[in-house]
Design a protein around this motif. Structure first.
Motif, PDB file in Angstrom:
ATOM      1  N   THR A  97       0.851  -1.184   0.000  1.00  0.00           N
ATOM      2  CA  THR A  97       0.000   0.000   0.000  1.00  0.00           C
ATOM      3  C   THR A  97       0.886   1.232   0.000  1.00  0.00           C
ATOM      4  O   THR A  97       1.823   1.323   0.807  1.00  0.00           O
ATOM      5  N   GLY A  98       0.606   2.189  -0.924  1.00  0.00           N
ATOM      6  CA  GLY A  98       1.413   3.392  -1.003  1.00  0.00           C
ATOM      7  C   GLY A  98       0.952   4.278  -2.144  1.00  0.00           C
ATOM      8  O   GLY A  98      -0.228   4.283  -2.526  1.00  0.00           O
ATOM      9  N   LYS A  99       1.874   4.990  -2.714  1.00  0.00           N
ATOM     10  CA  LYS A  99       1.555   5.890  -3.825  1.00  0.00           C
ATOM     11  C   LYS A  99       2.593   5.741  -4.912  1.00  0.00           C
ATOM     12  O   LYS A  99       3.756   5.418  -4.651  1.00  0.00           O
ATOM     13  N   LEU A 100       2.145   5.999  -6.168  1.00  0.00           N
ATOM     14  CA  LEU A 100       3.049   5.929  -7.296  1.00  0.00           C
ATOM     15  C   LEU A 100       3.726   7.276  -7.484  1.00  0.00           C
ATOM     16  O   LEU A 100       3.135   8.338  -7.286  1.00  0.00           O
ATOM     17  N   THR A 101       4.974   7.232  -7.889  1.00  0.00           N
ATOM     18  CA  THR A 101       5.742   8.424  -8.207  1.00  0.00           C
ATOM     19  C   THR A 101       6.749   8.055  -9.282  1.00  0.00           C
ATOM     20  O   THR A 101       6.840   6.883  -9.685  1.00  0.00           O
ATOM     21  N   VAL A 112       6.072   4.078  -3.751  1.00  0.00           N
ATOM     22  CA  VAL A 112       6.604   4.348  -2.419  1.00  0.00           C
ATOM     23  C   VAL A 112       5.700   3.627  -1.424  1.00  0.00           C
ATOM     24  O   VAL A 112       4.546   4.020  -1.214  1.00  0.00           O
ATOM     25  N   ILE A 113       6.210   2.564  -0.836  1.00  0.00           N
ATOM     26  CA  ILE A 113       5.391   1.674  -0.003  1.00  0.00           C
ATOM     27  C   ILE A 113       5.299   2.246   1.403  1.00  0.00           C
ATOM     28  O   ILE A 113       6.318   2.560   2.031  1.00  0.00           O
ATOM     29  N   GLU A 114       4.055   2.357   1.872  1.00  0.00           N
ATOM     30  CA  GLU A 114       3.800   2.833   3.232  1.00  0.00           C
ATOM     31  C   GLU A 114       3.393   1.695   4.159  1.00  0.00           C
ATOM     32  O   GLU A 114       3.518   1.812   5.377  1.00  0.00           O
TER      33      GLU A 114
END
Length: 488
Positions: A97-101, A112-114
């Motif tokens: 779970t995270g956001k793409l960059t 970027v894995i949270e």
């Protein structure tokens, strides 16, 4: 015509009137893409298999998530990596779970894995089985490493949560069976950092020195109540398992209920199905021990009484078979009476024989016999007296033999040739030199003449083969003095 092309040839960039697509720099385009990707994919959950997992020296972690058709780069920053509940490994299927960059420096996009989770029960069991095989290959689960539990431990160390029902069950069961000194090391049994606390507690018990202020446990119980595999995961972590295997104190692992199994169970010396069962395994029942001791005491008393009875019976049987005392001693008593009667007669006869022997000896001691014996002895002494002439003749023969031997010794004396003009060469330590090489090696010499000694020095200019000695002036040979005794 000119050899150089004009701007109309399309080789130079130019903006036409009405053109709404101005040229962007690479950085402008990369940043635009970065904003677009981060706005569109600000929160995503991706499922895939971990590949190329590595942790950089900075603490950041890098990996790839892949399936059968695509690969996605991923990064976990240091703060997030420290909060992971499990250790990622290659080949494990996870949900990130995270956001793409995007990373403009390499024209790549990444996640970027949270948060990182195992993709279901199957992935967790696969990770558990993989870790179990790896630790078993190192020999951590071998039966040869396990040690027997003490029969009656004086001190028991318990590694568990201080607020759960587990510690109360263990204490209650120990109190019922056999009250024992218990030391509790409180730890977290699940969640972040639980494995590190469990490992630290086990190593702490093992580090206690015997005879110190805190007693060293004779047995350690690692316990936790039942739960899911996620709840028990701290006891499957490699750090906790290695601490259990390396502990020199015997360990009972009581993690979960009877159907639950953790890697600590394989590394421990004994596995208990429940924490209560661990307390039962740790100590025997005090009441049963007392009853057993009482029974053994009764059996010992009965055996001793039986042995006494059998000995008494054997004594009675033996006594009945023995003859009466009078019958045993009657012959000896009769013989004693006979000897008592014969003793006075034997003494009288012995006295008569002694008196007869004394009379015979007294007859031989008359004065006339003693005088005759003394006279014969004087005659023998006069016959063996020495004659003076014979003694003087014997002394003269001995003197002539001694003179002859002395003349021979004088002729063999080493100083005899010196009287004829010879010289003996010695070094300063008194050793005789018989070769020129030895004289040159000594350097400082002593020349021994018949009338004295002279010191000499070997000349440095002396050639090999020459005498090499500074000649000393010699006094002329003189004849022996008149009062000097002659040996010949």
């Amino acid at each position: 015509m000119s050899d150089f092309p004009s701007s109309d040839d399309g080789l130079l960039a130019s903006e036409l009137p009405g053109d709404n697509a101005p040229a962007l720099s690479v950085s402008e385009l990369s940043m635009a893409l970065k904003r677009s990707v981060e706005e569109s994919f600000g929160h995503v959950r991706v499922r895939g298999e971990i590949s190329g997992w590595k942790r950089a020296a900075s603490g950041h972690c890098y990996l790839c998530l892949k399936d059968d058709k695509a690969v996605l780069d991923g990064v976990i920053w240091k703060a997030t990596a420290g909060a992971l509940r499990f250790r990622p490994e290659d080949g494990i299927e996870v949900v990130a779970t995270g956001k793409l960059t995007t990373y403009p420096g390499r024209s790549r996009y990444q996640i970027v894995i949270e948060r990182l989770e195992l993709a279901g029960q199957g992935a967790l069991m696969a990770l558990l089985d993989k870790r179990r095989l790896a630790l078993a290959a190192e020999g951590l689960f071998d039966a040869a490493r396990k040690v027997p539990l003490p029969f009656l431990p004086r001190v028991i160390g318990v590694v568990t949560s201080p607020t759960g029902a587990v510690i109360r069950d263990i204490l209650h069961r120990l109190e019922d069976r056999c009250p024992t000194h218990v030391i509790v090391w409180p730890v977290a049994v699940q969640g972040e950092g639980a494995a590190a606390q469990i490992a630290a507690a086990i190593r702490g018990f093992d580090a206690i020195a015997p005879g110190g202020a805190i007693p060293r446990p004779d047995l350690v119980i690692v316990a936790r109540g039942g739960g899911s595999i996620e709840d028990l995961w701290a006891f499957n972590e490699e750090e906790a398992v290695r601490a259990v295997a390396a502990c020199s104190i015997p360990i009972i692992s009581a993690v979960g209920h009877e159907t639950d199994t953790s890697l600590c169970d394989f590394a421990a010396d004994v596995r208990a199905p429940t924490p209560t069962a661990a307390a039962e395994i740790a100590v025997p029942v005090r009441g049963e021990l007392i009853a057993q001791l009482r029974e053994l005491g009764l059996r010992t008393a009965r055996c001793a009484a039986r042995a006494h009875e059998r000995a008494a019976e054997q004594l009675d049987f033996t006594v009945r078979r023995l003859p009466a005392p009078d019958g045993l001693l009657a012959p000896q008593r009769q013989r004693l009476d006979e000897l008592a009667e014969r003793l006075p007669r034997a003494l009288s006869a012995r006295l008569s024989h002694a008196r007869a022997d004394l009379g015979d000896a007294a007859g031989a001691l008359r004065p006339s016999l003693l005088d005759a014996s003394l006279r014969r002895s004087r005659e023998r002494l006069a016959a063996v007296r020495l004659d003076k002439i014979l003694v003087e003749r014997r002394i003269a023969d001995g003197r002539r033999t001694l003179d002859a031997l002395w003349r021979i010794a004088a002729q063999a004396h080493p100083n005899r040739p010196l009287e004829k003009g010879y010289v003996r060469v010695e070094d300063r330590d008194g050793h005789v030199l018989v070769a020129a090489a030895a004289a040159r090696a000594a350097g400082r010499l002593r020349l021994v003449f018949g009338d004295g000694k002279v010191d000499a020095q070997v000349s440095s200019s002396t050639e090999p083969g020459s005498e090499g000695v500074e000649r000393a002036k010699r006094r002329p040979y003189s004849a022996p003095k008149a009062d000097q005794p002659k040996l010949l």
